[in-house]
Design a protein around this motif. Structure first.
Motif, PDB file in Angstrom:
ATOM      1  N   LEU A   8       0.852  -1.189   0.000  1.00  0.00           N
ATOM      2  CA  LEU A   8       0.000   0.000   0.000  1.00  0.00           C
ATOM      3  C   LEU A   8       0.886   1.237   0.000  1.00  0.00           C
ATOM      4  CD1 LEU A   8      -2.711   1.518   0.369  1.00  0.00           C
ATOM      5  CD2 LEU A   8      -2.499   1.076   2.828  1.00  0.00           C
ATOM      6  N   VAL A  32      -1.291  -0.960  -4.218  1.00  0.00           N
ATOM      7  CA  VAL A  32      -2.567  -0.295  -3.991  1.00  0.00           C
ATOM      8  C   VAL A  32      -2.182   1.114  -3.545  1.00  0.00           C
ATOM      9  CG1 VAL A  32      -4.665  -0.322  -2.583  1.00  0.00           C
ATOM     10  CG2 VAL A  32      -3.554  -2.476  -3.178  1.00  0.00           C
ATOM     11  N   ALA A  34      -3.186   5.123  -1.997  1.00  0.00           N
ATOM     12  CA  ALA A  34      -4.103   6.003  -1.269  1.00  0.00           C
ATOM     13  C   ALA A  34      -3.459   7.389  -1.229  1.00  0.00           C
ATOM     14  CB  ALA A  34      -4.320   5.483   0.153  1.00  0.00           C
ATOM     15  N   GLU A  39      -7.719   7.391   3.759  1.00  0.00           N
ATOM     16  CA  GLU A  39      -7.964   6.477   2.635  1.00  0.00           C
ATOM     17  C   GLU A  39      -7.087   5.228   2.793  1.00  0.00           C
ATOM     18  OE1 GLU A  39      -7.885   6.089  -2.231  1.00  0.00           O
ATOM     19  OE2 GLU A  39      -7.119   7.945  -1.355  1.00  0.00           O
ATOM     20  N   LYS A  43      -8.244   1.280   2.854  1.00  0.00           N
ATOM     21  CA  LYS A  43      -7.689   0.232   1.984  1.00  0.00           C
ATOM     22  C   LYS A  43      -7.190  -0.949   2.818  1.00  0.00           C
ATOM     23  CE  LYS A  43      -8.155   2.186  -2.079  1.00  0.00           C
ATOM     24  NZ  LYS A  43      -7.379   3.061  -2.936  1.00  0.00           N
ATOM     25  N   GLU A  46     -10.013  -3.164   3.463  1.00  0.00           N
ATOM     26  CA  GLU A  46     -10.585  -3.823   2.283  1.00  0.00           C
ATOM     27  C   GLU A  46      -9.685  -4.918   1.711  1.00  0.00           C
ATOM     28  OE1 GLU A  46     -12.680   0.368   0.829  1.00  0.00           O
ATOM     29  OE2 GLU A  46     -11.062  -0.520  -0.366  1.00  0.00           O
ATOM     30  N   GLU A  47      -8.391  -4.786   1.882  1.00  0.00           N
ATOM     31  CA  GLU A  47      -7.463  -5.702   1.217  1.00  0.00           C
ATOM     32  C   GLU A  47      -6.433  -6.248   2.187  1.00  0.00           C
ATOM     33  OE1 GLU A  47      -6.421  -4.856  -2.634  1.00  0.00           O
ATOM     34  OE2 GLU A  47      -7.471  -2.944  -2.778  1.00  0.00           O
TER      35      GLU A  47
END
Length: 125
Positions: A8, A32, A34, A39, A43, A46-47
């Motif tokens: 991330l 991913v 943000a 944010e 994330k 979510e992941e």
């Protein structure tokens, strides 16, 4: 590759995110992105994220606040964080480390390979 580790990137600088995500994807990671801390926290819920690359100075929830929240949350606190920042004051770096960052890299003072090397080392690859 489902085995690829997922990273991330939390950074409000669009160019910085683009450069680092393509660098990491070329090195075999999934990324991913943000644009700021809240944010990033979303994330993380979510992941399944294996490692976080975190900028310190962002609008909204900054890197220091993000670290405080993340390291208090039992579901997130074990995810390693690499701080990548333009701030090079020893106070900022010490603060980020005391809040739980594994490594602090200063954007304009590091070799280009340093980010990938740090990530590989932390993930034991």
């Amino acid at each position: 590759d489902d085995m690829a580790k997922k990273i991330l990137l939390i950074d409000d600088n669009h160019l910085s995110r683009e450069i680092n995500s393509s660098l990491l994807e070329r090195s075999g990671y999934k990324t991913v992105s943000a644009i700021e801390g809240s944010e990033g926290l979303q994330k993380l819920q979510e992941e399944k994220i294996d490692l976080i690359v975190l900028d310190l100075i962002m609008p909204g929830l900054d890197g220091f606040e993000f670290l405080k929240i993340c390291k208090k949350n039992p579901l997130m606190q074990s995810i390693p964080v690499v701080v990548l920042t333009i701030r090079d004051s020893p106070q900022d770096i010490d603060k980020a480390k005391s809040l739980g960052a594994e490594v602090c890299l200063v954007k304009h003072k590091m070799r280009p390979a340093a980010l990938v090397e740090s990530i590989k080392m932390i993930l034991g690859e």
